[in-house]
Each structure stands twice: as C-alpha cells, then as structure tokens.
Motif scaffolding. Structure first.
Motif, mmCIF file in Angstrom:
data_model
loop_
_atom_site.group_PDB
_atom_site.id
_atom_site.type_symbol
_atom_site.label_atom_id
_atom_site.label_comp_id
_atom_site.label_asym_id
_atom_site.label_seq_id
_atom_site.Cartn_x
_atom_site.Cartn_y
_atom_site.Cartn_z
ATOM 1 N N LYS A 9 38.091 -3.249 -27.520
ATOM 2 C CA LYS A 9 37.884 -2.361 -28.675
ATOM 3 C C LYS A 9 37.013 -1.169 -28.299
ATOM 4 N N ARG A 94 49.611 -18.437 -36.641
ATOM 5 C CA ARG A 94 48.148 -18.430 -36.468
ATOM 6 C C ARG A 94 47.668 -19.406 -35.409
ATOM 7 N N LYS A 97 46.960 -18.216 -30.030
ATOM 8 C CA LYS A 97 45.776 -17.361 -29.863
ATOM 9 C C LYS A 97 45.675 -16.875 -28.430
ATOM 10 N N LEU A 102 41.993 -14.030 -30.400
ATOM 11 C CA LEU A 102 42.788 -13.293 -31.379
ATOM 12 C C LEU A 102 44.066 -14.056 -31.691
ATOM 13 N N THR A 103 44.441 -14.072 -32.959
ATOM 14 C CA THR A 103 45.725 -14.670 -33.319
ATOM 15 C C THR A 103 46.831 -13.681 -32.991
ATOM 16 N N TYR A 105 48.894 -12.506 -35.068
ATOM 17 C CA TYR A 105 48.854 -11.481 -36.115
ATOM 18 C C TYR A 105 47.804 -10.410 -35.799
ATOM 19 N N ASP A 106 46.652 -10.825 -35.283
ATOM 20 C CA ASP A 106 45.613 -9.867 -34.890
ATOM 21 C C ASP A 106 46.130 -8.939 -33.793
ATOM 22 N N MET A 107 46.806 -9.554 -32.804
ATOM 23 C CA MET A 107 47.353 -8.755 -31.706
ATOM 24 C C MET A 107 48.431 -7.805 -32.213
ATOM 25 N N GLN A 108 49.213 -8.256 -33.177
ATOM 26 C CA GLN A 108 50.260 -7.410 -33.749
ATOM 27 C C GLN A 108 49.644 -6.221 -34.484
ATOM 28 N N ARG A 109 48.616 -6.467 -35.276
ATOM 29 C CA ARG A 109 47.938 -5.376 -35.994
ATOM 30 C C ARG A 109 47.324 -4.376 -35.011
ATOM 31 N N GLU A 110 46.673 -4.888 -33.978
ATOM 32 C CA GLU A 110 46.032 -4.036 -32.985
ATOM 33 C C GLU A 110 47.059 -3.191 -32.230
ATOM 34 N N GLU A 113 48.476 -0.473 -34.564
ATOM 35 C CA GLU A 113 47.512 0.619 -34.798
ATOM 36 C C GLU A 113 47.462 1.541 -33.594
#
Length: 159
Positions: A9, A94, A97, A102-103, A105-110, A113
């Motif tokens: 990040k 979920r 990981k 990170l799940t 979904y977290d990786m997908q959002r990141e 973005e």
C-alpha cells in the motif's frame, strides 16, 4: 521497482503520487512550436510506455483474480434457497487468503482500484498527445493560410 500488482500500500501510494505529479508536469502551451512538440511528445511517450507495460501485468492479474472469484462463487453456490446459496458462495471466496491475510475480495478491490487509476492516467496521456497533435496541426494550417494569403496578395499586386 516492484510491479504494480506486487506493490505494498505504501509503495502504491508513493508510485501513484509520483505518477500524478509527472503527468501534471506535462503542459501543452497554446503557442507550441515543432521543437517543443517533439520534447513534449517524448515526455508523454516515456510515461505512457512505462505505465502501459505495467498496466498489462496489472490487467492480467485483475482478470485472473476476477475469474477465481467467479469460479469459487460458482462452486460455493450450495444451499436450500437463493439467500443461502449467495451467503455460502461469499463464505467460500472469503476462505481464500493471501500470505498477507487479504481475502480474494480484498485483492479484487485492490486490483480494480489500481487498474482504474492506471487506465485513467493512460487516458489522460492519450488525450494530451491528441491535443498536442491537434494544436500542432492548427498552427501548421494557420501558417499555411498566412503563406497562401501572402501569395494571393502578391499575385494581385503583380497584375
């Protein structure tokens, strides 16, 4: 420098700020001349080329993550009713990981973005290049019209 996909990040934040600054420093003056145009196009090309290569990796990674999410959701679609099937599908996704916790979904959002940001920067660079070419064409047309008027006037005087 790490590929965009692998940036932490903090690295991503720094890279993003640097990219915004670099793109904002590319100005196209209204009185651009051919020499300036070449320099500006070179700057645009340098940033575009580097970012486009990184963007390709990011795009590929994003597609893989999106496909994994869909595949795991499909496998997890079990249950008596629609709500239960959706909940079970989400729970299956979920469970997956990364090493950093990170799940999927977290990786997908990141990845989405980062993808959208890079796509936006690439669009800005293409638009800057197009504006530069348009301005240069208008200046050339204006110059040709001036030469044409001078030629026309000299013909009128000769007669």
């Amino acid at each position: 420098m790490n590929p965009i996909v692998d940036m932490t990040k903090e690295e991503w934040g720094s890279y993003r700020s640097s990219l915004i600054s670099t793109v904002n420093e590319i100005h196209i003056p209204s009185d651009v001349n051919p020499a300036m145009a070449i320099i500006i196009l070179s700057k645009i090309d340098n940033v575009y080329s580097q970012l486009r290569l990184n963007f390709s990796e990011l795009e590929s990674s994003k597609e893989r993550i999106d496909l994994m999410v869909k595949e795991i959701e499909r496998v997890g679609l079990t249950g008596k009713n629609e709500d239960e099937r959706k909940r079970n599908a989400v729970m299956e996704v979920r469970k997956v990981k990364s090493e950093g916790g990170l799940t999927l979904y977290d990786m997908q959002r990141e990845s989405t973005e980062r993808y959208m940001f890079c796509k936006g920067i690439l669009d800005v660079l293409i638009n800057k290049q197009n504006r530069l070419i348009t301005i240069n064409g208008l200046l050339k047309l204006d110059k040709d019209l001036m030469v044409g008027q001078d030629s026309y006037q000299s013909l009128g005087r000769a007669g």
